[in-house]
Scaffold this motif. Structure first.
Motif, PDB file in Angstrom:
ATOM      1  N   PRO A 144       0.801  -1.232   0.000  1.00 33.69           N
ATOM      2  CA  PRO A 144       0.000   0.000   0.000  1.00 33.69           C
ATOM      3  C   PRO A 144       0.834   1.282   0.000  1.00 33.69           C
ATOM      4  CG  PRO A 144      -0.930  -1.602   1.515  1.00 33.69           C
ATOM      5  CD  PRO A 144       0.373  -2.174   1.050  1.00 33.69           C
ATOM      6  N   SER A 145       1.915   1.303   0.753  1.00 33.15           N
ATOM      7  CA  SER A 145       2.717   2.532   0.860  1.00 33.15           C
ATOM      8  C   SER A 145       3.311   2.965  -0.470  1.00 33.15           C
ATOM      9  CB  SER A 145       3.830   2.338   1.893  1.00 33.15           C
ATOM     10  OG  SER A 145       4.691   1.274   1.503  1.00 33.15           O
ATOM     11  N   GLU A 148       0.372   5.050  -2.685  1.00 29.51           N
ATOM     12  CA  GLU A 148      -0.290   6.278  -2.252  1.00 29.51           C
ATOM     13  C   GLU A 148       0.006   7.423  -3.219  1.00 29.51           C
ATOM     14  OE1 GLU A 148       0.242   7.389   1.792  1.00 29.51           O
ATOM     15  OE2 GLU A 148      -0.323   5.415   2.576  1.00 29.51           O
ATOM     16  N   GLU A 154      -9.270  10.844   1.528  1.00 35.31           N
ATOM     17  CA  GLU A 154      -8.938  10.300   2.845  1.00 35.31           C
ATOM     18  C   GLU A 154      -9.545   8.926   3.060  1.00 35.31           C
ATOM     19  OE1 GLU A 154      -6.559  10.386   5.948  1.00 35.31           O
ATOM     20  OE2 GLU A 154      -6.728  12.042   4.519  1.00 35.31           O
ATOM     21  N   LEU A 157      -7.262   6.422   1.279  1.00 40.75           N
ATOM     22  CA  LEU A 157      -5.979   6.327   1.979  1.00 40.75           C
ATOM     23  C   LEU A 157      -6.119   5.549   3.281  1.00 40.75           C
ATOM     24  CD1 LEU A 157      -4.594   9.942   1.422  1.00 40.75           C
ATOM     25  CD2 LEU A 157      -3.646   7.817   0.479  1.00 40.75           C
ATOM     26  N   THR A 158      -7.201   5.811   4.007  1.00 37.68           N
ATOM     27  CA  THR A 158      -7.432   5.096   5.266  1.00 37.68           C
ATOM     28  C   THR A 158      -7.648   3.613   5.011  1.00 37.68           C
ATOM     29  OG1 THR A 158      -8.409   7.059   6.301  1.00 37.68           O
ATOM     30  CG2 THR A 158      -8.931   4.923   7.290  1.00 37.68           C
ATOM     31  N   MET A 160      -6.445   1.857   2.582  1.00 35.53           N
ATOM     32  CA  MET A 160      -5.168   1.259   2.231  1.00 35.53           C
ATOM     33  C   MET A 160      -4.278   1.085   3.457  1.00 35.53           C
ATOM     34  SD  MET A 160      -4.467   3.431  -1.271  1.00 35.53           S
ATOM     35  CE  MET A 160      -2.746   2.917  -1.403  1.00 35.53           C
ATOM     36  N   ARG A 161      -4.261   2.100   4.318  1.00 38.39           N
ATOM     37  CA  ARG A 161      -3.348   2.090   5.462  1.00 38.39           C
ATOM     38  C   ARG A 161      -3.786   1.129   6.557  1.00 38.39           C
ATOM     39  NH1 ARG A 161      -2.890   8.722   5.500  1.00 38.39           N
ATOM     40  NH2 ARG A 161      -1.431   8.882   3.726  1.00 38.39           N
ATOM     41  N   THR A 162      -5.068   0.820   6.604  1.00 35.97           N
ATOM     42  CA  THR A 162      -5.582  -0.066   7.654  1.00 35.97           C
ATOM     43  C   THR A 162      -5.955  -1.447   7.122  1.00 35.97           C
ATOM     44  OG1 THR A 162      -7.842   0.763   7.347  1.00 35.97           O
ATOM     45  CG2 THR A 162      -6.460   1.905   8.970  1.00 35.97           C
ATOM     46  N   ALA A 207      -3.644  -2.920  -3.663  1.00 36.22           N
ATOM     47  CA  ALA A 207      -2.748  -2.716  -2.523  1.00 36.22           C
ATOM     48  C   ALA A 207      -2.925  -3.882  -1.557  1.00 36.22           C
ATOM     49  CB  ALA A 207      -3.076  -1.405  -1.821  1.00 36.22           C
ATOM     50  N   PRO A 209      -1.116  -5.417   2.045  1.00 35.50           N
ATOM     51  CA  PRO A 209      -0.087  -5.295   3.088  1.00 35.50           C
ATOM     52  C   PRO A 209       0.784  -6.539   3.216  1.00 35.50           C
ATOM     53  CG  PRO A 209      -2.254  -5.614   4.070  1.00 35.50           C
ATOM     54  CD  PRO A 209      -2.474  -5.375   2.600  1.00 35.50           C
TER      55      PRO A 209
END
Length: 265
Positions: A144-145, A148, A154, A157-158, A160-162, A207, A209
């Motif tokens: 995911p990183s 971006e 948002e 992005l959230t 993807m990040r979680t 994406a 993780p």
């Protein structure tokens, strides 16, 4: 005796350092590293004089682009019009059909493209010569990183990040996707160049993780047959947005242009 290609390298990042180091060390017979172009002062970090683009076209007969799509857009025509050949690593720039047409018709220099992180393009070209394919799909999966982008809202992005599993972050054509991911989806453009149709290639960017490897899966179907190619690469430690294999793909293309004999083309 064949002439030695005088090579100028644009970009001293994750790709450029490997390519430039190998050429400078004599790793590509028939090629000599003459200059490096980068917008940062590199000092003794490079094995050849640092020049501007304007200078390098006067000293080289082949320039290798390893710095991103912006270089192809900003300097491609100038390089080719000077009579210098150009090897493009950032094939995503060619999703701009106007630019692509200009590069393919500008001379006397010639433009070449490297397949980068994906295989099977030669087979797709051969199959496409038999007639159109009815379906072409590419699924690219990365951490995911590395995906971006400034245009993402948002909520995305959230997500993807979680994420605890795969999340599709964009679906579109090979015309659309490389524009939105300029450093991560050159493969989509390479596939489209192989089949000759930006809109025929349907692309999914995922994406994940758990993506230890960068994955590209190409699936194509038509009256000619069914084809599936899958590659899983280690991300480059210095730049996880690109695969570790990319500079070596560039070196292979450079070796072909330098006239190394006895290889599969």
């Amino acid at each position: 005796m064949s002439r030695v290609r005088k090579v100028g390298l644009i970009g001293w990042g994750a790709i450029g350092r490997v390519v430039g180091g190998a050429v400078a060390a004599g790793g590509v017979p028939g090629a000599e590293l003459v200059a490096v172009v980068d917008n940062r002062p590199l000092g003794d970090a490079v094995p050849a004089p640092q020049m501007t683009v304007e200078q390098v076209v006067e000293h080289c007969d082949l320039i290798v682009e390893a710095a991103g799509q912006g270089v192809v857009r900003g300097w491609g025509e100038t390089i080719l019009a000077s009579g210098t050949d150009l090897l493009v690593a950032s094939t995503g720039a060619l999703t701009d059909e106007e630019l692509s047409k200009k590069l393919l018709t500008t001379g006397p220099g010639r433009v070449y493209f490297t397949g980068g992180a994906v295989g099977g393009l030669d087979v797709l070209q051969a199959v496409r010569a038999m007639g159109p394919l009815s379906e072409i799909r590419l699924t690219t999966t990365k951490l995911p990183s590395t995906l971006e982008q400034p245009w993402m809202d948002e909520q995305l992005l959230t997500a993807m990040r979680t994420a605890t599993g795969p999340v599709e972050v964009m679906r579109g054509t090979a015309r659309e996707v490389p524009v939105r991911f300029p450093k991560s989806t050159n493969v989509a453009a390479s596939v489209a160049l192989a089949v000759g149709d930006l809109d025929a290639v349907r692309v999914s960017v995922v994406a994940d993780p758990a993506a230890v490897h960068t994955s590209h899966v190409i699936e194509a179907n038509g009256p000619q047959g069914s084809y599936r190619f899958e590659v899983r690469h280690q991300p480059d430690p210095a730049n996880p947005a690109t695969s570790q294999v990319v500079p070596y793909a560039v070196l292979r293309s450079l070796a072909a242009l330098a006239g190394r004999s006895g290889q599969i083309l």
